[in-house]
Design a protein around this motif. Structure first.
Motif, short mmCIF file in Angstrom:
data_model
loop_
_atom_site.label_atom_id
_atom_site.label_comp_id
_atom_site.label_asym_id
_atom_site.label_seq_id
_atom_site.Cartn_x
_atom_site.Cartn_y
_atom_site.Cartn_z
N PRO A 289 11.29 54.29 15.41
CA PRO A 289 11.42 55.27 16.53
C PRO A 289 10.18 55.03 17.13
O PRO A 289 9.21 54.71 16.91
CB PRO A 289 11.08 56.61 15.33
N GLY A 290 10.42 55.47 18.56
CA GLY A 290 9.48 55.26 19.63
C GLY A 290 9.64 53.84 20.10
O GLY A 290 8.80 53.43 21.02
N THR A 291 10.81 53.03 20.11
CA THR A 291 10.86 51.88 20.55
C THR A 291 11.26 51.95 22.01
O THR A 291 12.27 52.92 22.39
CB THR A 291 12.00 50.87 19.68
N THR A 292 10.53 51.28 23.04
CA THR A 292 10.87 51.30 24.44
C THR A 292 11.56 50.25 25.06
O THR A 292 12.30 50.47 26.06
CB THR A 292 9.41 51.60 25.12
N SER A 293 11.62 49.09 24.31
CA SER A 293 12.39 48.00 24.81
C SER A 293 12.77 47.08 23.74
O SER A 293 11.94 47.06 22.72
CB SER A 293 11.53 47.13 26.02
N VAL A 294 13.71 46.34 23.92
CA VAL A 294 14.24 45.50 22.83
C VAL A 294 14.47 43.96 23.83
O VAL A 294 15.12 43.91 24.77
CB VAL A 294 15.53 45.67 22.12
N HIS A 295 13.96 43.00 23.35
CA HIS A 295 14.06 41.70 24.13
C HIS A 295 14.81 40.61 23.09
O HIS A 295 14.31 40.37 21.81
CB HIS A 295 12.52 41.16 24.54
N VAL A 296 15.84 39.97 23.46
CA VAL A 296 16.52 39.17 22.81
C VAL A 296 16.44 38.03 23.39
O VAL A 296 16.91 37.42 24.66
CB VAL A 296 18.23 39.64 22.83
N LEU A 306 14.42 38.77 17.97
CA LEU A 306 14.36 39.95 18.67
C LEU A 306 12.92 40.47 18.70
O LEU A 306 12.25 40.30 17.68
CB LEU A 306 15.24 41.13 18.02
N LEU A 307 12.58 40.89 19.75
CA LEU A 307 11.31 41.62 19.81
C LEU A 307 11.63 43.26 20.34
O LEU A 307 12.19 43.48 21.32
CB LEU A 307 10.51 41.27 21.05
N PHE A 308 10.95 43.97 19.27
CA PHE A 308 10.87 45.36 19.67
C PHE A 308 9.60 46.08 19.89
O PHE A 308 8.57 45.67 19.37
CB PHE A 308 11.35 46.24 18.25
N VAL A 309 9.50 46.40 21.33
CA VAL A 309 8.19 47.01 21.50
C VAL A 309 8.23 48.69 21.28
O VAL A 309 9.09 49.21 21.91
CB VAL A 309 8.17 46.80 23.13
N THR A 310 7.44 49.13 20.55
CA THR A 310 7.41 50.48 20.12
C THR A 310 6.02 50.98 20.58
O THR A 310 4.84 50.56 20.48
CB THR A 310 7.56 50.34 18.56
N GLU A 311 6.16 52.27 21.05
CA GLU A 311 4.81 53.16 21.69
C GLU A 311 4.56 54.29 21.02
O GLU A 311 5.64 55.01 20.65
CB GLU A 311 5.11 53.17 23.04
N ARG A 312 3.46 54.55 20.90
CA ARG A 312 2.97 56.08 20.30
C ARG A 312 3.46 57.11 21.31
O ARG A 312 3.80 58.13 20.82
CB ARG A 312 1.37 55.94 20.03
N GLU A 313 3.31 56.90 22.56
CA GLU A 313 3.56 57.92 23.41
C GLU A 313 5.08 57.76 24.26
O GLU A 313 5.30 58.09 25.37
CB GLU A 313 2.44 57.97 24.59
N ASP A 315 8.78 58.39 25.38
CA ASP A 315 9.11 59.62 26.17
C ASP A 315 10.53 60.11 25.47
O ASP A 315 11.03 60.90 26.03
CB ASP A 315 9.24 59.45 27.42
N GLY A 316 10.94 59.28 24.52
CA GLY A 316 12.22 59.68 23.88
C GLY A 316 13.65 59.15 24.69
O GLY A 316 14.51 59.23 24.00
N ARG A 317 13.48 58.39 25.77
CA ARG A 317 14.50 58.05 26.46
C ARG A 317 15.05 56.45 25.54
O ARG A 317 14.27 56.20 25.05
CB ARG A 317 14.26 57.33 27.82
#
Length: 363
Positions: A289-296, A306-313, A315-317
């Motif tokens: 949860p909190g993943t903001t972008s996925v890079h294939v 695959l790269l998953f970028v997850t952020e603490r803040e 926004d839920g989108r």
């Protein structure tokens, strides 16, 4: 490169078993995983005391043929001599099993070590050409070369960090991603649980002039409470479990990223995770949860990671999905969101044409 001991375990080819390895006639070792466990310092005893872990040493299985494994120690003083470098160049195309068996012809040469270097270099020749051309670099194990990132995918990760950032690589391995991230980051901390990998990384980073990297020998899962506070964590969980068997579920990888994620995000506002190209994106988003972008990422139309970028803040989108393919003519890029995919309108054709266009594997 000084080393202290070598152990040769003779095996019977009739007793060979897959995929776990072979049975040993002596030492009480019943499969390759058991030997590796002892040789990497994960035990302190056993039926053969000579295989017990020693302080500041990491025993590595360097090479195997049908009949034997050669095990050697790495000491902290790691370097390749001019003679070693020349030997590797001269025998780069040799049959390595024959070369290993003819070790007596090369007195004064550590043939098992040199054979392993040649084997590792064969693995990186295409995907890491700049490292392949550097004869001073050391490879602690062939499997590290097999599993490391390519130059294109490692360099791409620089786009995910800022120039003034501090970064911590939680699963250092061969150090490819650490090195390329350090070219942009202000400072990078490399963490690796195997001492031999750490010694090789220190040597290689020094050769490459990467003076902004600190090497730490630690197990991330056990040292999570003492990890530094940084701008970003990077992690590449190992996708092999007990008996060297490949695992596919993210929770079965080491370290357990879903379990560590809450603690990691307390110490950094973001985390970049490199995962298997076989991972299900939707299922992984539920675990992270909190993943903001996925890079294939694909190289020459073969999906690599695959790269998953997850952020603490976050926004839920829903996260954006970016598909990258590194081809002979440059980089292809295509971005979309999961909502756009769900709402995409199909345009049926009136008749079948001459050919069917198939997008690259990242898409």
């Amino acid at each position: 490169m000084p080393r202290n001991k070598k152990y040769v375990y003779i095996c019977s080819p009739k007793r060979k078993v897959f995929p776990c390895g072979m049975y040993w006639r002596d030492a009480g070792v019943v499969d390759r995983a058991a030997l590796e466990m002892r040789c990497t310092g994960n035990c302190t005893g056993g039926s053969n005391p000579s295989l017990s872990a020693e302080k500041r040493m990491c025993h590595q299985i360097l090479w195997h043929t049908l009949f034997f494994y050669v095990v050697t120690d790495f000491s902290a003083d790691m370097e390749l001599t001019t003679a070693h470098i020349q030997f590797i160049k001269e025998h780069a195309a040799d049959d390595l099993a024959r070369l290993l068996l003819s070790a007596a012809k090369y007195p004064g040469m550590d043939i098992p070590f040199l054979v392993d270097q040649i084997a590792a270099r064969r693995q990186i020749r295409e995907k890491l050409p700049s490292w392949y051309e550097n004869g001073q670099l050391i490879f602690p194990a062939k499997i590290a070369a097999e599993q490391c990132s390519s130059e294109q995918t490692a360099a791409y990760k620089q786009e995910l960090i800022g120039e003034s950032w501090t970064v911590c690589d939680l699963t250092g391995g061969l150090g490819i991603d650490s090195y390329f991230l350090s070219l942009k980051a202000k400072h990078l901390t490399y963490i690796e649980r195997f001492p031999a990998y750490c010694e090789a990384a220190k040597h290689n980073f020094s050769v490459l002039g990467a003076n902004n990297i600190t090497v730490v020998n630690a197990d991330t899962a056990q040292a999570v409470d003492t990890l530094p506070e940084v701008d970003a964590f990077y992690i590449d969980p190992a996708r092999r479990g007990e008996s060297n068997k490949r695992v596919f579920a993210l929770q079965d990888c080491e370290p357990d990223l879903p379990g560590l994620l809450p603690e990691l995000l307390k110490r950094s506002p973001r985390l970049i995770a490199k995962l298997s190209p076989m991972a299900d994106i939707q299922m992984t988003l539920e675990l992270l949860p909190g993943t903001t972008s996925v890079h294939v990422l694909s190289v020459r139309n073969e999906c690599k990671e695959l790269l998953f970028v997850t952020e603490r803040e976050a926004d839920g989108r829903e996260p954006s999905i970016r598909c990258i393919n590194f081809g002979p003519d440059g980089m292809q890029s295509f971005s979309f969101t999961l909502e756009e995919e769900r709402n995409a309108v199909l345009f049926p054709v009136s008749q079948v044409g001459a050919y069917l266009y198939e997008p690259n594997t990242s898409v």
